[in-house]
Design a protein around this motif. Sequence first.
Motif, PDB file in Angstrom:
ATOM      1  N   ALA A  82       0.825   2.363  -3.905  1.00  0.00           N
ATOM      2  CA  ALA A  82      -0.635   2.174  -3.942  1.00  0.00           C
ATOM      3  C   ALA A  82      -1.004   0.970  -4.809  1.00  0.00           C
ATOM      4  O   ALA A  82      -0.280   0.594  -5.725  1.00  0.00           O
ATOM      5  CB  ALA A  82      -1.301   3.434  -4.489  1.00  0.00           C
ATOM      6  N   LEU A 114      -4.117   4.126   2.967  1.00  0.00           N
ATOM      7  CA  LEU A 114      -3.150   4.989   2.273  1.00  0.00           C
ATOM      8  C   LEU A 114      -3.518   6.424   2.679  1.00  0.00           C
ATOM      9  O   LEU A 114      -3.321   6.796   3.830  1.00  0.00           O
ATOM     10  CB  LEU A 114      -3.228   4.746   0.766  1.00  0.00           C
ATOM     11  CG  LEU A 114      -2.750   3.346   0.329  1.00  0.00           C
ATOM     12  CD1 LEU A 114      -3.146   3.042  -1.111  1.00  0.00           C
ATOM     13  CD2 LEU A 114      -1.227   3.227   0.490  1.00  0.00           C
ATOM     14  N   LEU A 115      -4.019   7.240   1.756  1.00  0.00           N
ATOM     15  CA  LEU A 115      -4.504   8.567   2.164  1.00  0.00           C
ATOM     16  C   LEU A 115      -6.018   8.511   2.364  1.00  0.00           C
ATOM     17  O   LEU A 115      -6.531   8.778   3.450  1.00  0.00           O
ATOM     18  CB  LEU A 115      -4.108   9.618   1.118  1.00  0.00           C
ATOM     19  CG  LEU A 115      -2.595   9.877   1.027  1.00  0.00           C
ATOM     20  CD1 LEU A 115      -2.278  10.809  -0.132  1.00  0.00           C
ATOM     21  CD2 LEU A 115      -2.033  10.445   2.326  1.00  0.00           C
ATOM     22  N   THR A 116      -6.721   8.107   1.312  1.00  0.00           N
ATOM     23  CA  THR A 116      -8.188   7.994   1.440  1.00  0.00           C
ATOM     24  C   THR A 116      -8.662   6.587   1.095  1.00  0.00           C
ATOM     25  O   THR A 116      -9.813   6.250   1.342  1.00  0.00           O
ATOM     26  CB  THR A 116      -8.901   8.990   0.484  1.00  0.00           C
ATOM     27  OG1 THR A 116      -8.607   8.609  -0.867  1.00  0.00           O
ATOM     28  CG2 THR A 116      -8.441  10.411   0.742  1.00  0.00           C
ATOM     29  N   THR A 117      -7.801   5.798   0.473  1.00  0.00           N
ATOM     30  CA  THR A 117      -8.200   4.443   0.052  1.00  0.00           C
ATOM     31  C   THR A 117      -7.505   3.404   0.928  1.00  0.00           C
ATOM     32  O   THR A 117      -6.602   3.736   1.707  1.00  0.00           O
ATOM     33  CB  THR A 117      -7.850   4.207  -1.438  1.00  0.00           C
ATOM     34  OG1 THR A 117      -6.427   4.263  -1.583  1.00  0.00           O
ATOM     35  CG2 THR A 117      -8.492   5.248  -2.339  1.00  0.00           C
ATOM     36  N   ASN A 131       5.606  13.329  -6.886  1.00  0.00           N
ATOM     37  CA  ASN A 131       5.680  12.384  -8.000  1.00  0.00           C
ATOM     38  C   ASN A 131       5.590  13.073  -9.356  1.00  0.00           C
ATOM     39  O   ASN A 131       4.835  14.028  -9.536  1.00  0.00           O
ATOM     40  CB  ASN A 131       4.549  11.358  -7.881  1.00  0.00           C
ATOM     41  CG  ASN A 131       4.755  10.421  -6.701  1.00  0.00           C
ATOM     42  OD1 ASN A 131       5.883  10.238  -6.247  1.00  0.00           O
ATOM     43  ND2 ASN A 131       3.680   9.847  -6.196  1.00  0.00           N
ATOM     44  N   ASN A 159       3.322   3.388  -7.981  1.00  0.00           N
ATOM     45  CA  ASN A 159       1.926   3.172  -7.596  1.00  0.00           C
ATOM     46  C   ASN A 159       1.193   2.468  -8.719  1.00  0.00           C
ATOM     47  O   ASN A 159       1.422   2.755  -9.906  1.00  0.00           O
ATOM     48  CB  ASN A 159       1.227   4.521  -7.376  1.00  0.00           C
ATOM     49  CG  ASN A 159       1.787   5.304  -6.198  1.00  0.00           C
ATOM     50  OD1 ASN A 159       1.380   5.103  -5.065  1.00  0.00           O
ATOM     51  ND2 ASN A 159       2.744   6.195  -6.470  1.00  0.00           N
ATOM     52  N   THR A 172       4.269  15.145   1.799  1.00  0.00           N
ATOM     53  CA  THR A 172       3.889  15.363   0.399  1.00  0.00           C
ATOM     54  C   THR A 172       2.761  16.387   0.418  1.00  0.00           C
ATOM     55  O   THR A 172       1.639  16.113   0.813  1.00  0.00           O
ATOM     56  CB  THR A 172       3.541  14.028  -0.310  1.00  0.00           C
ATOM     57  OG1 THR A 172       3.199  14.297  -1.663  1.00  0.00           O
ATOM     58  CG2 THR A 172       2.434  13.240   0.363  1.00  0.00           C
ATOM     59  N   PRO A 191       8.544   5.655  -5.441  1.00  0.00           N
ATOM     60  CA  PRO A 191       7.285   4.922  -5.310  1.00  0.00           C
ATOM     61  C   PRO A 191       6.682   4.600  -6.667  1.00  0.00           C
ATOM     62  O   PRO A 191       6.538   5.480  -7.519  1.00  0.00           O
ATOM     63  CB  PRO A 191       6.381   5.899  -4.530  1.00  0.00           C
ATOM     64  CG  PRO A 191       6.964   7.247  -4.741  1.00  0.00           C
ATOM     65  CD  PRO A 191       8.416   7.081  -5.098  1.00  0.00           C
ATOM     66  N   PHE A 232       4.079   0.817   1.733  1.00  0.00           N
ATOM     67  CA  PHE A 232       3.248   1.544   2.687  1.00  0.00           C
ATOM     68  C   PHE A 232       2.594   0.512   3.591  1.00  0.00           C
ATOM     69  O   PHE A 232       2.073  -0.496   3.116  1.00  0.00           O
ATOM     70  CB  PHE A 232       2.197   2.402   1.968  1.00  0.00           C
ATOM     71  CG  PHE A 232       2.800   3.613   1.324  1.00  0.00           C
ATOM     72  CD1 PHE A 232       3.495   4.542   2.084  1.00  0.00           C
ATOM     73  CD2 PHE A 232       2.687   3.824  -0.042  1.00  0.00           C
ATOM     74  CE1 PHE A 232       4.068   5.667   1.501  1.00  0.00           C
ATOM     75  CE2 PHE A 232       3.259   4.943  -0.630  1.00  0.00           C
ATOM     76  CZ  PHE A 232       3.952   5.862   0.153  1.00  0.00           C
ATOM     77  N   ASN A 259       8.014  13.787  -0.746  1.00  0.00           N
ATOM     78  CA  ASN A 259       7.437  13.011  -1.851  1.00  0.00           C
ATOM     79  C   ASN A 259       6.744  13.950  -2.837  1.00  0.00           C
ATOM     80  O   ASN A 259       5.897  14.747  -2.460  1.00  0.00           O
ATOM     81  CB  ASN A 259       6.427  11.993  -1.300  1.00  0.00           C
ATOM     82  CG  ASN A 259       5.584  11.381  -2.410  1.00  0.00           C
ATOM     83  OD1 ASN A 259       4.360  11.540  -2.444  1.00  0.00           O
ATOM     84  ND2 ASN A 259       6.209  10.686  -3.352  1.00  0.00           N
ATOM     85  N   LEU A 296       1.406   6.041   6.150  1.00  0.00           N
ATOM     86  CA  LEU A 296       0.868   7.301   5.606  1.00  0.00           C
ATOM     87  C   LEU A 296      -0.237   7.844   6.496  1.00  0.00           C
ATOM     88  O   LEU A 296      -1.006   7.083   7.079  1.00  0.00           O
ATOM     89  CB  LEU A 296       0.217   7.014   4.253  1.00  0.00           C
ATOM     90  CG  LEU A 296       1.030   7.088   2.976  1.00  0.00           C
ATOM     91  CD1 LEU A 296       0.181   6.580   1.815  1.00  0.00           C
ATOM     92  CD2 LEU A 296       1.481   8.513   2.702  1.00  0.00           C
ATOM     93  N   PRO A 336      -8.929  10.906  -5.957  1.00  0.00           N
ATOM     94  CA  PRO A 336     -10.230  11.040  -5.298  1.00  0.00           C
ATOM     95  C   PRO A 336     -10.365  12.324  -4.470  1.00  0.00           C
ATOM     96  O   PRO A 336     -11.467  12.640  -4.015  1.00  0.00           O
ATOM     97  CB  PRO A 336     -10.283   9.804  -4.375  1.00  0.00           C
ATOM     98  CG  PRO A 336      -8.874   9.361  -4.191  1.00  0.00           C
ATOM     99  CD  PRO A 336      -8.127   9.784  -5.422  1.00  0.00           C
ATOM    100  N   GLN A 337      -9.245  13.067  -4.312  1.00  0.00           N
ATOM    101  CA  GLN A 337      -9.302  14.259  -3.456  1.00  0.00           C
ATOM    102  C   GLN A 337      -9.497  15.560  -4.229  1.00  0.00           C
ATOM    103  O   GLN A 337      -9.551  16.638  -3.634  1.00  0.00           O
ATOM    104  CB  GLN A 337      -8.027  14.349  -2.626  1.00  0.00           C
ATOM    105  CG  GLN A 337      -7.807  13.116  -1.764  1.00  0.00           C
ATOM    106  CD  GLN A 337      -6.835  13.411  -0.663  1.00  0.00           C
ATOM    107  OE1 GLN A 337      -7.119  14.169   0.255  1.00  0.00           O
ATOM    108  NE2 GLN A 337      -5.652  12.821  -0.756  1.00  0.00           N
TER     109      GLN A 337
HETATM  110  C1  DTB Z   1       2.820   7.906  -3.251  1.00  0.00           C
HETATM  111  O1  DTB Z   1       3.544   7.798  -4.256  1.00  0.00           O
HETATM  112  N1  DTB Z   1       1.736   7.164  -3.035  1.00  0.00           N
HETATM  113  C2  DTB Z   1       1.080   7.556  -1.818  1.00  0.00           C
HETATM  114  C3  DTB Z   1       2.063   8.613  -1.238  1.00  0.00           C
HETATM  115  N2  DTB Z   1       3.021   8.761  -2.273  1.00  0.00           N
HETATM  116  C4  DTB Z   1       1.558   9.874  -0.728  1.00  0.00           C
HETATM  117  C5  DTB Z   1      -0.322   8.023  -2.016  1.00  0.00           C
HETATM  118  C6  DTB Z   1      -1.211   6.998  -2.654  1.00  0.00           C
HETATM  119  C7  DTB Z   1      -2.608   7.543  -2.661  1.00  0.00           C
HETATM  120  C8  DTB Z   1      -3.611   6.547  -3.143  1.00  0.00           C
HETATM  121  C9  DTB Z   1      -4.993   7.115  -3.186  1.00  0.00           C
HETATM  122  C10 DTB Z   1      -5.531   7.527  -1.857  1.00  0.00           C
HETATM  123  O2  DTB Z   1      -5.439   6.761  -0.864  1.00  0.00           O
HETATM  124  O3  DTB Z   1      -6.135   8.613  -1.776  1.00  0.00           O
END
Ligand code: DTB
Length: 341
Positions: A286, A313-316, A176, A245, A153, A243, A308, A174, A68, A84-85
């Motif tokens: 996640a 991941l994205l922010t975590t 969800n 999570n 996504t 996915p 993943f 993606n 990711l 968190p975003q």
């Molecule tokens: C999904 O189902 N999980 C991923 C992806 N698709 C994009 C994202 C998880 C994000 C977890 C919080 C973060 O890292 O910000």
Amino acid sequence: MQCNSILPELADGHENDESNALKRSKSNRWHIGAVQALLDMPFGDLIFQAQQVHRQHHNANAVQLSTLISVKTGGCPEDCGYCPQAARYHTGVDNQAILSVDSVVAAAVAAKEQGATRFCMGAAWRGPKQRDIEIVTKMISAVKALGMETCATLGMLKPGQAGQLGAAGLDYYNHNLDTSADYYDTIISTREYQDRLDTLQEVRDAGINVCCGGIVGMGETRETRAGLIAQLANLNPYPESVPINHLVQVEGTPLYGTAKLDPLEFVRTIAAARITMPKTMVRLSAGRREMSEAVQALCFLAGANSIFYGDKLLTTGNPEVQQDQALLNKLGMQSLPFDPE
Ligand code: DTB
Ligand code: SAM
Ligand code: SF4
């Protein structure tokens, strides 16, 4: 000895008079009650059944690796209670404008070198604007040219946008559903469940593979988890990638402090996804960093066959690459090669 198994054909959507209550209705849809009956099974029987379905359709010792990247971080106008975003929560995530195409390609090259076969680009948007689509399509074409599968996504899509992404070489989108229709408005108020379903239809109509799943551990009941799985399994066709999570609790989000879910409930959810969607790739998504290796191994036994892969991941955080390689080695599992199909 009797175990509560359904015949494997049934799990692929065929009716059979001898089957028990754990089955699709005559209309070939999964009732929430039937999925809940799966979730209620003795743990051993459930895992056995998931393994049977899994082994019929997949190499049980192989896992697909996706990396990711957050191509646009923070400042999102939506109010998803887990995220968190979202601009309205104070989570310490720094907003970042859209990345350059070059930096995204550099990250994809690094991911490929580490063994990832799919590269997933995420953006903290309610939905992309046309100028965003123009940049993201360049990213998609460049990543595709590296010989990787592409995934994006980006939030809700307007008519025509999925077609542009597909034309650029997007393999998966993606998007969800996150939870059941009934529970949705306790988690998110800035959009409707139907908005998500509409975007999924745009993606389908554009011929792009659907990656759609949800989050567990948000204070929901087992019935809610059954509702999510039934909703996913009743998409026609069901998603190519699902996915699952586990909520990553981030301080500042409304769901921070939610009572922790029993890890075996998470494993049960994976098993129900596998049984109801036999051919899909079920992604253990996640929350892996907070999971023991033993729980992750149970998830693979329950039918998860993608993860993943990469330190973030994205922010975590996500488990480090070396840690994942060690786990896969320990379990005798291999990564799936890139499949151009
Ligand atoms: C999904 O189902 N999980 C991923 C992806 N698709 C994009 C994202 C998880 C994000 C977890 C919080 C973060 O890292 O910000
Ligand atoms: N903004 C777009 C959207 O919401 O569709 C794309 C990015 S969004 C971060 C992608 C997915 O990440 C969400 O649908 C949600 O399932 C998941 N996610 C976000 N925050 C999470 C968290 N704290 N724990 C687990 N999953 C999370
Ligand atoms: Fe925005 Fe997506 Fe986070 Fe919701 S999950 S707040 S839409 S980035």
